[in-house]
Write an enzyme that holds these catalytic residues in place. Structure first.
Site, mmCIF file in Angstrom:
data_model
loop_
_atom_site.group_PDB
_atom_site.id
_atom_site.type_symbol
_atom_site.label_atom_id
_atom_site.label_comp_id
_atom_site.label_asym_id
_atom_site.label_seq_id
_atom_site.Cartn_x
_atom_site.Cartn_y
_atom_site.Cartn_z
ATOM 1 N N GLU A 124 73.601 28.646 -14.318
ATOM 2 C CA GLU A 124 74.121 28.713 -12.955
ATOM 3 C C GLU A 124 75.632 28.507 -12.986
ATOM 4 O O GLU A 124 76.161 27.899 -13.917
ATOM 5 C CB GLU A 124 73.484 27.613 -12.094
ATOM 6 C CG GLU A 124 73.831 26.220 -12.602
ATOM 7 C CD GLU A 124 72.975 25.122 -11.985
ATOM 8 O OE1 GLU A 124 73.023 25.002 -10.760
ATOM 9 O OE2 GLU A 124 72.290 24.397 -12.730
ATOM 10 N N LYS A 126 79.134 26.938 -12.537
ATOM 11 C CA LYS A 126 79.587 25.549 -12.428
ATOM 12 C C LYS A 126 80.677 25.524 -11.369
ATOM 13 O O LYS A 126 81.799 25.975 -11.612
ATOM 14 C CB LYS A 126 80.124 25.066 -13.780
ATOM 15 C CG LYS A 126 80.521 23.607 -13.776
ATOM 16 C CD LYS A 126 80.895 23.160 -15.193
ATOM 17 C CE LYS A 126 80.973 21.651 -15.296
ATOM 18 N NZ LYS A 126 81.966 21.050 -14.386
ATOM 19 N N ASP A 128 83.599 24.431 -8.966
ATOM 20 C CA ASP A 128 84.730 23.520 -9.120
ATOM 21 C C ASP A 128 84.979 22.819 -7.788
ATOM 22 O O ASP A 128 85.779 23.258 -6.975
ATOM 23 C CB ASP A 128 85.968 24.304 -9.564
ATOM 24 C CG ASP A 128 87.066 23.372 -10.051
ATOM 25 O OD1 ASP A 128 86.793 22.176 -10.240
ATOM 26 O OD2 ASP A 128 88.187 23.854 -10.241
ATOM 27 N N TYR A 235 72.016 21.198 -6.769
ATOM 28 C CA TYR A 235 71.565 21.674 -8.080
ATOM 29 C C TYR A 235 70.919 20.586 -8.940
ATOM 30 O O TYR A 235 70.501 20.844 -10.063
ATOM 31 C CB TYR A 235 72.723 22.307 -8.851
ATOM 32 C CG TYR A 235 73.936 21.419 -9.009
ATOM 33 C CD1 TYR A 235 73.893 20.301 -9.832
ATOM 34 C CD2 TYR A 235 75.129 21.695 -8.326
ATOM 35 C CE1 TYR A 235 74.992 19.480 -9.967
ATOM 36 C CE2 TYR A 235 76.237 20.885 -8.459
ATOM 37 C CZ TYR A 235 76.161 19.778 -9.276
ATOM 38 O OH TYR A 235 77.245 18.962 -9.416
ATOM 39 N N LYS A 324 82.378 26.294 -20.586
ATOM 40 C CA LYS A 324 83.604 26.380 -19.798
ATOM 41 C C LYS A 324 84.363 27.675 -20.063
ATOM 42 O O LYS A 324 84.419 28.149 -21.199
ATOM 43 C CB LYS A 324 84.525 25.203 -20.149
ATOM 44 C CG LYS A 324 83.999 23.841 -19.743
ATOM 45 C CD LYS A 324 84.230 23.591 -18.268
ATOM 46 C CE LYS A 324 84.127 22.127 -17.916
ATOM 47 N NZ LYS A 324 85.280 21.330 -18.295
ATOM 48 N N CYS A 418 115.082 1.610 -29.206
ATOM 49 C CA CYS A 418 114.452 1.660 -27.889
ATOM 50 C C CYS A 418 115.465 2.163 -26.859
ATOM 51 O O CYS A 418 116.561 1.618 -26.758
ATOM 52 C CB CYS A 418 113.960 0.277 -27.511
ATOM 53 S SG CYS A 418 113.366 0.178 -25.817
ATOM 54 N N CYS A 421 116.326 -0.900 -24.270
ATOM 55 C CA CYS A 421 117.027 -2.135 -24.607
ATOM 56 C C CYS A 421 117.855 -2.024 -25.889
ATOM 57 O O CYS A 421 118.572 -2.969 -26.242
ATOM 58 C CB CYS A 421 116.039 -3.292 -24.730
ATOM 59 S SG CYS A 421 114.950 -3.170 -26.156
ATOM 60 N N CYS A 442 109.089 -0.495 -29.862
ATOM 61 C CA CYS A 442 110.300 -1.257 -29.621
ATOM 62 C C CYS A 442 110.047 -2.691 -30.068
ATOM 63 O O CYS A 442 109.016 -3.278 -29.756
ATOM 64 C CB CYS A 442 110.625 -1.206 -28.124
ATOM 65 S SG CYS A 442 111.710 -2.523 -27.563
ATOM 66 N N CYS A 448 113.265 -6.700 -23.703
ATOM 67 C CA CYS A 448 113.232 -5.292 -23.298
ATOM 68 C C CYS A 448 112.806 -5.184 -21.835
ATOM 69 O O CYS A 448 111.686 -5.536 -21.479
ATOM 70 C CB CYS A 448 112.269 -4.506 -24.172
ATOM 71 S SG CYS A 448 112.161 -2.778 -23.693
#
Length: 699
Positions: A124, A126, A128, A235, A324, A418, A421, A442, A448
């Site tokens: 069947e 699918k 959305d 379903y 899919k 980083c 800092c 970091c 920081c």
DNA sequence: ACCCCTCGAGTTCT
DNA sequence: CTCGAGGGGT
């Protein structure tokens, strides 16, 4: 014959609305409580439809209270949670013909069927949209819930009742309890019209029909939902009490249709993988002309006995799979790569893209995961890249189109410091294997600012302290103003604000009321469940589950704190104690010890505990039927995850063990139980099914 | 010693 | 949702 709604005056409509509401309510009571209907189902539905039509034509009526909607259905601030009697599971995915063949073969093998025995599958479209569970008792629509996380959804009863094609009362002889599951969706035509209306009214438009349907179903005001043209396909089903209407999947759906529920006409029965793939291909060709969005095909073993025997793997049924359509792709230009700093100091590269529509959504960011990923795909700034939405949600960069690479593009050099800092950012080396961690972190820790903000966000988040009104934006704001730097500062905000001249209520975006609400929300969290508190601290590797494990084991925060501090010595008994908690091993024990042995964490904890009181977790029952019993779970559990089952059993005072011994009192065996079941039978241990277990504990 | 499952952490957009 | 890693079972 009644007058068409459109030619009624508002006053007439109002009068009829009131009269119908009262009449429907008496029929509901006659049918539902006294089990003695006084009119036919068809007449009842006609009343309902007229009632809905009135509300559609005169939206102001839907805002009025009406006995037809049951008591207390005034617009709620939030949706109530509803626990699904049977969880709404997700489906496994396949993407090509070979995988469809594998699926069919797997089903066949599991059932022990030879290649000559035919197995039928339904196929069947699918849809959305959003899945939704609608509960009918004695044929009357009682409740409707969204899927949520599969176990718990939101109560959208009032909104679902406004969907015209969903009957408020089922036709014919439906089971005493029937939870119908299906998809709520919006057609392309209605979507376009809605967006045009929204745009004309200066309201925000929706990106795609799915979002429009979701937004409409989740309206707090059901009068709004009533104006949105939603549809439904049934379903599947959840709980059924009473005789099953059919013995096959397609028979069930046909029965649904007989009950007056909308079903999808394109469902077919297939007898081989080849037929299934042919259906998939045919549907792919017709996709654009269907009038509504689909994202593939669902195949289900048709025979319900087979479905039962096949059971589940973790959270997906073995008897069904989604095929899919390939993820939609788009090309765009990568303008820049930005580095985000996480709560743990992790540096994550994010691609800033020229905005592009992929699968109905405009994408402008995509994660690049880590520096190895950038190197592997040789992604450079200025490149033209192919983008797709993985699993239909998260955008990812598939590849670079080399032909379009600018001549001056240089390999991307990942920062060694980083960006927030300036501290060194390093990849930790695994002591055993000598391999570098994939993530660069970091080393700034406390200094920081980016990490500090992320830690605060985590502290306030829904599953942690759950401080409403302190969202990401507010936290960033307060941090920047220097008002909140660490979690303890949150709780001293109000007195400091009282003493200060620069009141928060004078900042843009705040008002007297919002500040008052914020302070109230903070006050409400001065006492908080121990497990939430531990989770909120943001100890590395201690997420929700592990926080609960620690909370349950230690019972109160000081016990944990004392043990964790002593556990700084790897050879100590305290380290062994933590290590011995089920689900907690060496690595976690060390992470906990590290956190509590850090002096600045200790200081922050003192400040925090002066403001906040962790309260014990939900009490363990001392008088339940299973108190003191040693219980083992084996096989697949269908109503809950193993961890949930465990937590629930422990809450009832049972001890949950991993293996069967002579001391074991009860073995709860699900489908696929193996050696433990054998051993339990040999040892004469009481064995029960998940349902029997739930019945015993009264869940 | 290996395999499977669960958990944590990070991410996108409405 | 997806990845990697930790934990526990075989």
């Amino acid at each position: 014959m009644s007058i068409p709604e459109a030619s009624l005056t508002p006053a007439q409509a109002r009068a009829e609305h009131a009269r119908l509401g009262a009449e429907i309510a008496t029929h509901d009571i006659a049918y539902h409580q006294n089990d003695a209907p006084t009119i036919s189902d068809a007449d009842y539905d006609a009343l309902r439809r007229r009632f809905d039509a009135l509300e559609k034509a005169f939206p102001e009526l839907a805002a009025l209270p009406s006995p037809a909607r049951g008591v207390g259905s005034a617009p709620a601030q939030k949706f109530a949670k509803i626990r699904h009697a049977v969880p709404m599971l997700s489906l496994g995915n396949v993407f090509d013909a070979t995988e469809v063949e594998d699926f069919v073969e797997r089903v066949r093998r599991f059932l022990g069927l030879g290649p000559e025995t035919p197995v039928a599958f339904t196929a069947e479209p699918k849809i959305d949209g959003l899945s939704c569970s609608i509960r009918y008792e004695n044929g009357v629509l009682i409740r409707a819930a969204t899927r949520g996380d599969g176990f718990e959804g939101e109560d959208v009863t009032a909104n679902v009742k406004t969907i015209g094609e969903i009957p408020h009362r089922l036709h014919g002889a439906a089971p005493a309890v029937l939870e119908v599951r299906g998809e709520v969706y919006m057609t392309h035509k209605d979507f376009a019209a809605l967006n045009a209306r929204q745009a004309a009214a200066g309201e925000k438009t929706f990106a795609n029909p799915r979002n429009a349907a979701a937004g409409s179903l989740r309206q707090l005001d059901s009068a709004m939902t009533a104006q949105r043209p939603l549809h439904f396909f049934a379903y599947a089903w959840g709980e059924i009490v009473g005789p099953m209407p059919a013995t096959t999947q397609h028979g069930m759906v046909t029965a649904f249709k007989g009950f007056g529920l909308p079903t999808n006409a394109r469902m077919v029965l297939c007898h081989s993988a080849a037929e299934m793939v042919a259906f998939f291909n045919r549907l792919g060709e017709d996709r654009a002309g269907l009038g509504y969005d689909i994202d593939g095909v669902v195949y289900k073993a048709d025979n319900l006995d087979f479905q039962e025997r096949l059971g589940f793997v973790s959270r997906a049924p073995r008897w069904a799979v989604a095929h899919k359509f390939p993820a939609e792709q788009a090309t765009t230009v990568l303008r820049d790569i930005e580095i985000q700093v996480g709560r743990t100091g992790s540096l994550t590269p994010v691609a800033k893209l020229e905005p592009v529509t992929v699968g109905g959504v405009v994408v402008s960011n995509a994660t690049l995961h880590n520096e190895d990923e950038i190197a592997r795909k040789d992604i450079r700034i200025g490149d033209t890249v192919v983008v797709q939405r993985a699993g239909d949600v998260i955008p990812q960069i598939v590849r670079v189109i080399m032909e379009k690479r600018p001549a001056d593009a240089r390999p991307y050099e990942f920062s060694q410091v980083c960006p927030a800092c300036g501290s060194a950012a390093i990849r930790e080396i695994d002591e055993k294997t000598g391999e570098a961690d994939v993530v660069r972190r970091c080393t700034g820790g406390l200094i920081c600012p980016a990490q500090a903000v992320e830690r605060l966000k985590h502290f306030c988040s829904r599953n942690a302290m759950d401080i409403e009104g302190l969202g990401d934006k507010q936290i960033e704001f307060f941090y920047e103003k220097g008002l909140i730097k660490t979690p303890a500062d949150i709780f001293t905000l109000e007195p400091r604000d009282k003493a200060s001249l620069a009141k928060i209520e004078n900042y843009e975006g705040f008002g007297k009321l919002s500040v008052k609400n914020l302070f109230a929300a903070i006050e409400a969290r001065r006492s908080v469940e121990l497990n939430r508190f531990i989770f909120a601290l943001g100890i590395r590797r201690i997420g929700e589950t592990n926080a609960r494990r620690l909370a349950r084991h230690f019972g109160d925060f000081n016990a944990l704190r004392t043990a964790a501090r002593a556990a700084g010595d790897p050879a100590s008994d305290a380290r062994a104690e933590i290590n011995n908690i089920s689900g907690v091993g060496n690595v976690l024990a060390e992470a906990v010890a590290d956190f509590f042995c850090e002096e600045h964490n200790e200081r922050e904890l003192d400040r925090l505990l002066a403001e906040v009181t962790p309260t014990p977790m939900e009490a363990v029952a001392s008088d339940s039927p299973v108190t003191g019993k040693i219980v083992v779970f084996t096989g697949a559990l269908e109503r809950m995850t193993r961890e949930e089952a465990k937590a629930q059993a422990e809450r009832l005072g049972a001890k949950v063990s991993g293996s069967v011994s002579k001391k074991t009192d009860i073995l709860v065996a699900g489908p696929g139980a193996g050696s433990k079941l054998t051993r339990a039978q040999e040892a004469g241990v009481r064995v029960m099914s998940e349902d029997e277990w739930l019945a015993m504990i009264g869940a």
